[in-house]
Design a protein around this motif. Structure first.
Motif, PDB file in Angstrom:
ATOM      1  N   GLN A 182       0.850  -1.183   0.000  1.00  0.00           N
ATOM      2  CA  GLN A 182       0.000   0.000   0.000  1.00  0.00           C
ATOM      3  C   GLN A 182       0.887   1.234   0.000  1.00  0.00           C
ATOM      4  OE1 GLN A 182      -3.485   0.431   2.224  1.00  0.00           O
ATOM      5  NE2 GLN A 182      -3.735  -1.743   2.637  1.00  0.00           N
ATOM      6  N   ILE A 183       0.414   2.288  -0.659  1.00  0.00           N
ATOM      7  CA  ILE A 183       1.176   3.532  -0.742  1.00  0.00           C
ATOM      8  C   ILE A 183       1.103   4.244   0.612  1.00  0.00           C
ATOM      9  CG2 ILE A 183       1.333   5.751  -1.904  1.00  0.00           C
ATOM     10  CD1 ILE A 183       0.135   4.347  -4.373  1.00  0.00           C
ATOM     11  N   LEU A 184       2.244   4.722   1.088  1.00  0.00           N
ATOM     12  CA  LEU A 184       2.376   5.260   2.440  1.00  0.00           C
ATOM     13  C   LEU A 184       1.413   6.403   2.726  1.00  0.00           C
ATOM     14  CD1 LEU A 184       3.890   5.406   5.152  1.00  0.00           C
ATOM     15  CD2 LEU A 184       5.508   6.932   4.038  1.00  0.00           C
ATOM     16  N   GLY A 185       1.345   7.396   1.872  1.00  0.00           N
ATOM     17  CA  GLY A 185       0.508   8.565   2.135  1.00  0.00           C
ATOM     18  C   GLY A 185      -0.971   8.233   2.184  1.00  0.00           C
ATOM     19  N   ARG A 186      -1.424   7.425   1.264  1.00  0.00           N
ATOM     20  CA  ARG A 186      -2.841   7.058   1.222  1.00  0.00           C
ATOM     21  C   ARG A 186      -3.214   6.189   2.420  1.00  0.00           C
ATOM     22  NH1 ARG A 186      -4.908   8.055  -4.065  1.00  0.00           N
ATOM     23  NH2 ARG A 186      -3.222   8.802  -5.387  1.00  0.00           N
ATOM     24  N   LEU A 187      -2.290   5.334   2.818  1.00  0.00           N
ATOM     25  CA  LEU A 187      -2.509   4.503   4.002  1.00  0.00           C
ATOM     26  C   LEU A 187      -2.571   5.365   5.253  1.00  0.00           C
ATOM     27  CD1 LEU A 187      -2.568   1.621   5.288  1.00  0.00           C
ATOM     28  CD2 LEU A 187      -0.091   1.797   5.414  1.00  0.00           C
ATOM     29  N   ALA A 188      -1.668   6.340   5.360  1.00  0.00           N
ATOM     30  CA  ALA A 188      -1.611   7.206   6.542  1.00  0.00           C
ATOM     31  C   ALA A 188      -2.870   8.054   6.684  1.00  0.00           C
ATOM     32  CB  ALA A 188      -0.381   8.098   6.475  1.00  0.00           C
ATOM     33  N   VAL A 189      -3.468   8.460   5.580  1.00  0.00           N
ATOM     34  CA  VAL A 189      -4.700   9.251   5.637  1.00  0.00           C
ATOM     35  C   VAL A 189      -5.831   8.432   6.242  1.00  0.00           C
ATOM     36  CG1 VAL A 189      -6.506  10.289   4.224  1.00  0.00           C
ATOM     37  CG2 VAL A 189      -4.134  10.809   3.755  1.00  0.00           C
ATOM     38  N   SER A 190      -5.997   7.188   5.794  1.00  0.00           N
ATOM     39  CA  SER A 190      -7.085   6.361   6.317  1.00  0.00           C
ATOM     40  C   SER A 190      -6.843   5.997   7.784  1.00  0.00           C
ATOM     41  CB  SER A 190      -7.265   5.112   5.463  1.00  0.00           C
ATOM     42  OG  SER A 190      -6.110   4.318   5.493  1.00  0.00           O
ATOM     43  N   ILE A 191      -5.582   5.788   8.164  1.00  0.00           N
ATOM     44  CA  ILE A 191      -5.269   5.497   9.567  1.00  0.00           C
ATOM     45  C   ILE A 191      -5.548   6.722  10.435  1.00  0.00           C
ATOM     46  CG2 ILE A 191      -3.402   4.993  11.173  1.00  0.00           C
ATOM     47  CD1 ILE A 191      -2.139   3.284   8.959  1.00  0.00           C
ATOM     48  N   ALA A 192      -5.127   7.902   9.994  1.00  0.00           N
ATOM     49  CA  ALA A 192      -5.340   9.132  10.767  1.00  0.00           C
ATOM     50  C   ALA A 192      -6.831   9.423  10.923  1.00  0.00           C
ATOM     51  CB  ALA A 192      -4.631  10.299  10.101  1.00  0.00           C
ATOM     52  N   ASN A 193      -7.609   9.214   9.884  1.00  0.00           N
ATOM     53  CA  ASN A 193      -9.052   9.442   9.976  1.00  0.00           C
ATOM     54  C   ASN A 193      -9.700   8.495  10.971  1.00  0.00           C
ATOM     55  OD1 ASN A 193      -9.085  11.572   8.210  1.00  0.00           O
ATOM     56  ND2 ASN A 193      -9.598  10.325   6.431  1.00  0.00           N
ATOM     57  N   SER A 194      -9.251   7.252  11.000  1.00  0.00           N
ATOM     58  CA  SER A 194      -9.811   6.293  11.940  1.00  0.00           C
ATOM     59  C   SER A 194      -9.373   6.600  13.374  1.00  0.00           C
ATOM     60  CB  SER A 194      -9.394   4.877  11.550  1.00  0.00           C
ATOM     61  OG  SER A 194     -10.015   3.945  12.384  1.00  0.00           O
ATOM     62  N   LEU A 195      -8.135   7.051  13.567  1.00  0.00           N
ATOM     63  CA  LEU A 195      -7.669   7.424  14.900  1.00  0.00           C
ATOM     64  C   LEU A 195      -8.440   8.621  15.448  1.00  0.00           C
ATOM     65  CD1 LEU A 195      -3.788   7.139  14.585  1.00  0.00           C
ATOM     66  CD2 LEU A 195      -5.265   5.692  15.958  1.00  0.00           C
ATOM     67  N   ARG A 196      -8.780   9.557  14.582  1.00  0.00           N
ATOM     68  CA  ARG A 196      -9.526  10.749  15.000  1.00  0.00           C
ATOM     69  C   ARG A 196     -11.013  10.482  15.161  1.00  0.00           C
ATOM     70  NH1 ARG A 196      -8.524  16.108  11.871  1.00  0.00           N
ATOM     71  NH2 ARG A 196      -9.476  16.888  13.755  1.00  0.00           N
ATOM     72  N   GLY A 197     -11.521   9.445  14.467  1.00  0.00           N
ATOM     73  CA  GLY A 197     -12.947   9.153  14.508  1.00  0.00           C
ATOM     74  C   GLY A 197     -13.713   9.835  13.393  1.00  0.00           C
ATOM     75  N   ARG A 198     -12.999  10.273  12.367  1.00  0.00           N
ATOM     76  CA  ARG A 198     -13.652  10.986  11.260  1.00  0.00           C
ATOM     77  C   ARG A 198     -14.600  10.076  10.475  1.00  0.00           C
ATOM     78  NH1 ARG A 198     -10.935  15.761   9.182  1.00  0.00           N
ATOM     79  NH2 ARG A 198     -12.813  15.870   7.944  1.00  0.00           N
ATOM     80  N   ASP A 199     -14.430   8.765  10.601  1.00  0.00           N
ATOM     81  CA  ASP A 199     -15.282   7.837   9.868  1.00  0.00           C
ATOM     82  C   ASP A 199     -16.518   7.430  10.668  1.00  0.00           C
ATOM     83  OD1 ASP A 199     -13.785   6.513  11.727  1.00  0.00           O
ATOM     84  OD2 ASP A 199     -13.195   4.861  10.426  1.00  0.00           O
TER      85      ASP A 199
END
Length: 142
Positions: A23-40
């Motif tokens: 997986q591409i690092l930046g795209r992976l980091a965005v989905s992880i950060a959104n889940s950590l924040r609760g944006r989803d």
């Protein structure tokens, strides 16, 4: 219509797992950060930690595009004159591949005390094994 804000006492934190292999690092980091924040989640509140715990496996197999493997540099400063050190991604992939993902996710979180608490919910592992199988993590939708 009334706006409801989440409270820290009433939020529930689930467990998510993501495989970083190819997986591409930046795209992976965005989905992880959104889940950590609760944006989803529909209960997302910016000033409350509503996010989930995220487990990342195969951190050493994450992919970078272009020539970032050799050209992207991380700088460390000791505090002394001439105490700057630069290391590239290839060095970290050999010694500490967890740092690559942790640093990318940290850069996508807000710059405050809440982000420090969110980052403690990120668990990154080099290989396939992780000690969190008892939490029954669900896959993170990329």
């Amino acid at each position: 219509m009334k706006t409801t804000l989440a409270k820290a006492e009433t939020t529930t934190h689930g467990w998510r797992i993501v495989d970083a292999k190819d997986q591409i690092l930046g795209r992976l980091a965005v989905s992880i950060a959104n889940s950590l924040r609760g944006r989803d989640k529909p209960t997302y509140t910016p000033h409350v930690d509503t996010g989930d715990y995220v487990i990342v496996i195969n951190a050493d197999k994450v992919k970078l595009t272009g020539a970032k493997e050799e050209q992207k540099k991380y700088m460390f400063y000791s505090g002394y004159m001439g105490g700057e050190k630069y290391r590239n991604v290839a060095d970290f992939r050999k010694k500490r591949p967890e740092f690559i993902i942790m640093n990318a996710v940290k850069g996508m979180l807000p710059k405050n005390k809440l982000a420090d608490r969110m980052l403690t919910k990120l668990k990154v592992y080099r290989g396939e094994e992780h000690p969190h199988s008892a939490q029954q993590p669900t896959p993170l939708a990329s």
